[in-house]
Design a protein around this motif. Structure first.
Motif, short mmCIF file in Angstrom:
data_model
loop_
_atom_site.label_atom_id
_atom_site.label_comp_id
_atom_site.label_asym_id
_atom_site.label_seq_id
_atom_site.Cartn_x
_atom_site.Cartn_y
_atom_site.Cartn_z
N ILE A 275 0.93 -1.25 0.03
CA ILE A 275 -0.05 -0.02 -0.11
C ILE A 275 0.78 1.21 0.07
N GLN A 276 2.01 1.22 0.80
CA GLN A 276 2.69 2.42 0.81
C GLN A 276 3.66 2.55 -0.37
N GLN A 277 3.91 1.33 -1.19
CA GLN A 277 4.54 1.53 -2.25
C GLN A 277 3.62 2.19 -3.34
N TYR A 278 2.33 1.95 -3.40
CA TYR A 278 1.47 2.52 -4.20
C TYR A 278 1.24 3.86 -4.18
N ILE A 279 1.00 4.23 -2.56
CA ILE A 279 0.91 5.86 -2.36
C ILE A 279 2.15 6.72 -2.82
N ASP A 280 3.32 6.09 -2.52
CA ASP A 280 4.68 6.72 -2.88
C ASP A 280 4.67 7.09 -4.36
N LYS A 281 4.13 6.08 -5.22
CA LYS A 281 4.30 6.31 -6.75
C LYS A 281 3.11 7.26 -7.22
N TYR A 282 2.01 7.22 -6.45
CA TYR A 282 0.99 8.06 -7.14
C TYR A 282 0.62 9.37 -6.25
N GLY B 161 -10.63 16.78 -6.93
CA GLY B 161 -10.79 16.37 -8.13
C GLY B 161 -9.79 15.03 -8.55
N HIS B 162 -9.08 14.77 -7.30
CA HIS B 162 -8.18 13.57 -7.66
C HIS B 162 -8.22 12.43 -6.82
N PHE B 163 -9.73 12.33 -6.38
CA PHE B 163 -10.03 10.80 -6.02
C PHE B 163 -10.19 10.05 -7.30
N THR B 164 -9.97 8.68 -7.22
CA THR B 164 -10.44 7.81 -8.04
C THR B 164 -11.73 7.57 -8.35
N LEU B 165 -12.31 7.91 -9.61
CA LEU B 165 -13.74 7.61 -10.04
C LEU B 165 -13.74 6.53 -10.86
N VAL B 166 -12.89 5.94 -11.43
CA VAL B 166 -12.79 4.95 -12.56
C VAL B 166 -11.47 4.28 -12.34
N HIS B 167 -11.51 3.40 -11.47
CA HIS B 167 -10.05 2.55 -11.04
C HIS B 167 -9.68 2.17 -12.35
N ASN B 168 -8.30 2.24 -12.60
CA ASN B 168 -7.49 2.02 -13.93
C ASN B 168 -8.10 2.62 -15.03
N GLY B 169 -8.83 3.76 -14.88
CA GLY B 169 -9.32 4.49 -15.87
C GLY B 169 -8.10 5.33 -16.81
N GLU B 170 -8.88 6.43 -17.18
CA GLU B 170 -7.80 7.24 -18.16
C GLU B 170 -6.50 8.01 -17.37
N TYR B 171 -5.57 8.22 -17.91
CA TYR B 171 -4.44 8.76 -17.36
C TYR B 171 -5.01 10.28 -16.86
N THR B 173 -3.55 14.04 -15.53
CA THR B 173 -2.35 15.16 -15.33
C THR B 173 -1.60 14.88 -13.89
N CYS B 174 -2.21 14.41 -13.15
CA CYS B 174 -1.41 14.25 -11.80
C CYS B 174 -0.63 12.64 -11.48
N GLY B 175 -0.71 11.98 -12.70
CA GLY B 175 0.15 10.93 -12.72
C GLY B 175 -0.65 9.66 -12.31
N LYS B 176 -1.78 10.06 -11.65
CA LYS B 176 -2.65 8.58 -11.23
C LYS B 176 -3.50 8.42 -12.53
N LYS B 177 -4.31 7.07 -12.40
CA LYS B 177 -5.21 6.90 -13.38
C LYS B 177 -6.66 6.91 -12.90
N GLY B 178 -7.48 7.58 -13.80
CA GLY B 178 -9.00 7.42 -13.59
C GLY B 178 -9.53 8.45 -12.29
N CYS B 179 -8.80 9.38 -12.09
CA CYS B 179 -9.10 10.60 -11.49
C CYS B 179 -10.64 11.05 -11.71
N TRP B 180 -11.28 11.78 -10.64
CA TRP B 180 -12.60 12.26 -11.14
C TRP B 180 -12.30 13.47 -12.19
N GLU B 181 -11.23 14.21 -11.95
CA GLU B 181 -10.74 15.33 -12.95
C GLU B 181 -10.81 14.70 -14.39
N ALA B 182 -10.29 13.61 -14.47
CA ALA B 182 -9.86 12.72 -15.88
C ALA B 182 -11.54 12.66 -16.39
#
Lengths: 313, 313
Positions: A275-282, B161-171, B173-182
């Motif tokens: 979990i910590q690794q995931y958080i650190d990455k994202y 805007g940067h909580f996940t709304l679609v797990h493993n969704g669209e990239y 800008t913050c580096g995460k995938k599937g954020c509400w913003e995306a």
């Protein structure tokens, strides 16, 4: 000395809490939820006296009584607005309990909030912003800001498990679809494990489940530790759901500390490290201090300790 | 009389704000972000004087100067910790601006937080818990609790805007995938509209986009209002993403008021009604008072007004 009461649909558990804070004595009775609320609250009052006197104290030693209850709570007025599994609507809990102990300060909190407050007292380092999440039958949570439980304007705030993680995903018990709870609860892990056993009938998970009589939240973790690839896949996917949700609430709150509780958290570092690794990455911004992740330490006592101390909040 | 400064990567906009609160005079200069920060802050100081004197006041009439800046802000120390589009690291903004006006109270806030605070002052009804979301290039947000901007322990909180709304969704800008913003930003709506035009080449959206020179956030809304079915589908799907995110943050915060801003919110009831219907359907607990949804009213002035008033927060 404080008293914490964990009011559940099945049992009323009452604990005597010292300043450590630890539960030093405990007693319980069945709730029998269909009775008039006055009878249930009378049992609560009797249990308070019983647990106190059995430990060698008197009610004069009690500085506060706190109740953790399921449902929506009006903490300001000491009222249970609505509790589904008690079928209680607008029950004046504090007013009724005060008829037995008029001079003792009292509080009633939502049970998840009370548990979060307990973890805050023990693991929150007296910080200004703190989150607790509990991975159990559901995903419960609690928010402690400025050292007080955050409840929203209507008492129903802090439902951290019910933001959408998978848009149009699995149905959630709350009526919405795709909530974090529907992917990161133990209930969800069991569903994910069952599906993996069906798809991989030779997996060690099947044997573990048969030995145990059923699939549990431990099945995949145990099989993965013994090298089962399908089980490892279940664990990895599950922990990614957990971590994605945690990174989401961190982006919103950026709390000093976030504590992970519930049965699954007994896996300790085995779950915390990925979990910590995931958080650190994202994590949203890497140039600033980061939220400290911790495993809960109170476990089953969190509700009683948190409720007890909330009476002095 | 207050001054609000909206510091952007392209322009510095400075506004004189009265007690209404309204922007009664405004001036701006290009940021020229590559200059030393001292020069940019000197321009800010000169613009303050210019806008004040042009409106017939003097700096002695100014009760506070507030700056809204992109990036991560240390509001306690008046420092810009990191602002990507200015390439600023640890710039002591308040200290530098104080060299020009040592006796005027100053504050620096993240620009999205400042805008949220402006909306709070005007539309927050002085309530204890308030959220603002801005549907723009991204999905910005701000949280106002106990009448103060909530920033988290490291100044980076409130990234709604940067909580996940679609797990493993669209990239995102913050580096995460599937954020509400995306999914709920105007950028996302344009992407969704472009995909729908490609799949439905005869759609009225194509004609609208050609007339306009490109696809914009208005393309699908305009075509839908003229009865185009494919456009209606884009609007419905987009508003469902918006509403799913709003219901998520309501479940977490249960704020008294939630204000929706950004260009799209000029659609008013045309967007608010379907969102409200979605929330009403999926709300966590129906037996309690519900969050009031509102459309923003300050729009482009929110940042300047919010920054100005944050100096008196």
């Amino acid at each position: 000395m404080f008293i914490g009461i964990d009011l559940g649909g099945t049992n009323i558990a009452v604990g005597l809490v010292d300043n450590t804070p630890s539960v030093i004595a405990q007693a319980s009775r069945p709730t029998n939820a269909k009775r008039p609320y006055q009878e249930i609250i009378r049992d609560m009052a009797e249990l308070c006296k019983e647990v106190t006197e059995n430990a060698g104290y008197t009610m004069a030693d009690i500085q506060g009584i706190g109740v953790g209850s399921p449902g929506t709570i009006d903490s300001t007025n000491g009222e249970i607005v609505y509790a589904n599994n008690l079928d209680w609507h607008h029950v004046p809990l504090v007013k009724e309990l005060k008829t037995y102990y008029p001079d003792i300060p009292m509080a009633v909190e939502n049970d998840a909030n009370a548990a979060a407050y307990g973890e805050y007292i023990v693991n929150g380092d007296n910080t200004e912003s703190f989150l607790a999440i509990t991975l159990g039958t559901g995903v419960g949570g609690g928010i402690v800001l400025d050292k007080k439980i955050y409840r929203g304007f209507n008492g129903a705030g802090g439902e951290i498990g019910h933001f959408t993680l998978v848009h149009n995903g699995e149905y959630c018990t709350c009526g919405k679809k795709g909530c974090w709870e529907a992917y990161a609860s133990v209930t969800a892990l069991i569903r994910q494990t069952e599906a993996a056993i069906k798809a991989n009938p030779d997996s060690l998970m099947r044997k573990k489940a048969e030995e145990n009589g059923s699939v549990s939240g431990r099945t995949a973790f145990e099989a993965a530790k013994e090298g089962d690839a399908a089980a490892q896949q279940v664990v990895d996917t599950y922990l990614e759901y957990v971590a994605d949700g945690i990174s989401s609430v961190i982006n919103i709150f950026q709390p000093n500390v976030l504590v992970i509780g519930g049965g699954i958290s007994r896996e300790g570092d085995y779950m915390l490290k990925p979990i910590q690794q995931y958080i650190d990455k994202y994590t949203y911004c890497k140039d600033i201090p980061q939220t400290q992740l911790k495993i809960a330490t109170l476990f089953n006592d969190a509700g009683i300790i948190g409720a007890a101390l909330a009476s002095a909040m």
